[in-house]
Design a protein around this motif. Structure first.
Motif, short mmCIF file in Angstrom:
data_model
loop_
_atom_site.label_atom_id
_atom_site.label_comp_id
_atom_site.label_asym_id
_atom_site.label_seq_id
_atom_site.Cartn_x
_atom_site.Cartn_y
_atom_site.Cartn_z
N TYR A 98 61.09 134.71 127.31
CA TYR A 98 61.82 135.51 126.33
C TYR A 98 63.24 134.98 126.13
O TYR A 98 63.77 135.02 125.01
N GLU A 99 63.85 134.48 127.20
CA GLU A 99 65.17 133.88 127.02
C GLU A 99 65.07 132.64 126.13
O GLU A 99 65.90 132.44 125.24
N GLU A 100 64.05 131.84 126.33
CA GLU A 100 63.87 130.65 125.49
C GLU A 100 63.55 131.05 124.05
O GLU A 100 64.04 130.43 123.10
N PHE A 101 62.73 132.07 123.88
CA PHE A 101 62.43 132.61 122.55
C PHE A 101 63.72 132.96 121.83
O PHE A 101 63.92 132.62 120.65
N ALA A 102 64.62 133.64 122.54
CA ALA A 102 65.89 134.04 121.93
C ALA A 102 66.79 132.84 121.67
O ALA A 102 67.32 132.67 120.56
N ASP A 103 66.97 132.01 122.69
CA ASP A 103 67.93 130.91 122.59
C ASP A 103 67.52 129.85 121.57
O ASP A 103 68.38 129.19 120.98
N THR A 104 66.22 129.68 121.39
CA THR A 104 65.74 128.64 120.49
C THR A 104 65.27 129.21 119.15
O THR A 104 65.82 128.88 118.09
N LEU A 105 64.29 130.09 119.17
CA LEU A 105 63.67 130.54 117.92
C LEU A 105 64.54 131.55 117.17
O LEU A 105 64.73 131.42 115.95
N VAL A 106 65.04 132.56 117.88
CA VAL A 106 65.88 133.54 117.18
C VAL A 106 67.18 132.90 116.70
O VAL A 106 67.64 133.16 115.59
N MET A 107 67.77 132.06 117.53
CA MET A 107 69.00 131.40 117.12
C MET A 107 68.76 130.43 115.96
O MET A 107 69.63 130.27 115.10
N LYS A 108 67.61 129.79 115.93
CA LYS A 108 67.30 128.89 114.81
C LYS A 108 67.23 129.66 113.50
O LYS A 108 67.68 129.19 112.45
N ALA A 109 66.69 130.88 113.56
CA ALA A 109 66.59 131.70 112.36
C ALA A 109 67.91 132.36 112.02
O ALA A 109 68.33 132.39 110.86
N GLY A 110 68.57 132.90 113.04
CA GLY A 110 69.78 133.66 112.79
C GLY A 110 71.02 132.81 112.60
O GLY A 110 71.98 133.25 111.95
N GLY A 111 71.02 131.61 113.16
CA GLY A 111 72.19 130.76 113.06
C GLY A 111 72.65 130.50 111.64
O GLY A 111 73.84 130.69 111.32
#
Length: 220
Positions: A98-111
């Motif tokens: 879940y940390e990787e999900f947030a750091d990579t996927l959510v940040m890729k979308a939200g960045g």
């Protein structure tokens, strides 16, 4: 302890919330985007937020490190209670996922959303690419919320029915959505929106987010 950066960075916010959930305290020193000076650069040689310093921890010398995952891993090892990275192998693996999900996927979308709606125009004083922000909000965010809607347990916590690194990491980037006026669809994602609102309302997050709102408002 000192954390260098701005809590408008989801990675800095994650570290500060992790510190608070541990019952610890850390000074947040402004750094990044050309700020911070030699002290920050010693902790973060590539000037990425967050940097971290634990005075005297390394045989009397300061221990310095950067990267949010490295920092929370250090804090968990040094201060094992309350436990925020599970010991059970399956639960630990899920928390790290879940940390990787947030750091990579959510940040890729939200960045692109936060950068182009706030950082570019308000911090860098240059035009943001609003088309890129709109495309990310339309195409990249919904699959992430669809996933969260499926996997969030009834307890309201992702792992072991209690607050862990998983919840801290996943919720942190979503605070930036509200800072730029992007509201999640509570009708389409009732479980995900309720979950994120509850985690971000915790005492570990709420004071940070309140200060950030003032900062964003002051910058227009």
């Amino acid at each position: 302890m000192i954390v260098y950066g701005s809590s408008l960075s989801p990675f800095v916010r994650k570290v500060m919330a992790f510190v608070a959930e541990k019952g610890l305290s850390a000074e947040l020193k402004s750094a990044g985007m050309g700020r911070g000076g030699p002290e920050f650069e010693e902790a973060s040689p590539f000037r990425k937020m967050p940097g971290f310093r634990d005075p005297g921890a390394d045989g009397g010398r300061d221990f310095v490190i950067s990267d949010s995952t490295a920092i929370v891993t250090y804090l968990e090892a040094k201060h094992p209670e309350p436990n925020l990275i599970p010991l059970d192998p399956i639960a630990r693996a899920r928390a790290i996922w879940y940390e990787e999900f947030a750091d990579t996927l959510v940040m890729k979308a939200g960045g692109p959303i936060f950068f182009n709606r706030f950082v570019a125009p308000k911090v860098l004083k240059q035009a943001g690419n609003i088309d890129a922000a709109v495309a990310a909000e339309r195409d990249e965010v919904p699959p992430l919320l669809d996933y969260l809607e499926r996997v969030i347990p009834d307890s309201g916590y992702l792992v072991e029915d209690r607050i862990t690194l998983a919840d801290i990491a996943v919720a942190s980037p979503f605070a930036n959505f509200k800072h730029v006026g992007v509201d999640l669809d509570g009708t389409r994602y009732p479980r995900a929106t309720a979950y994120l609102d509850a985690i971000l309302a915790r005492p570990s997050f709420a004071p940070l987010i309140a200060a950030e709102r003032e900062m964003v408002a002051a910058m227009g």
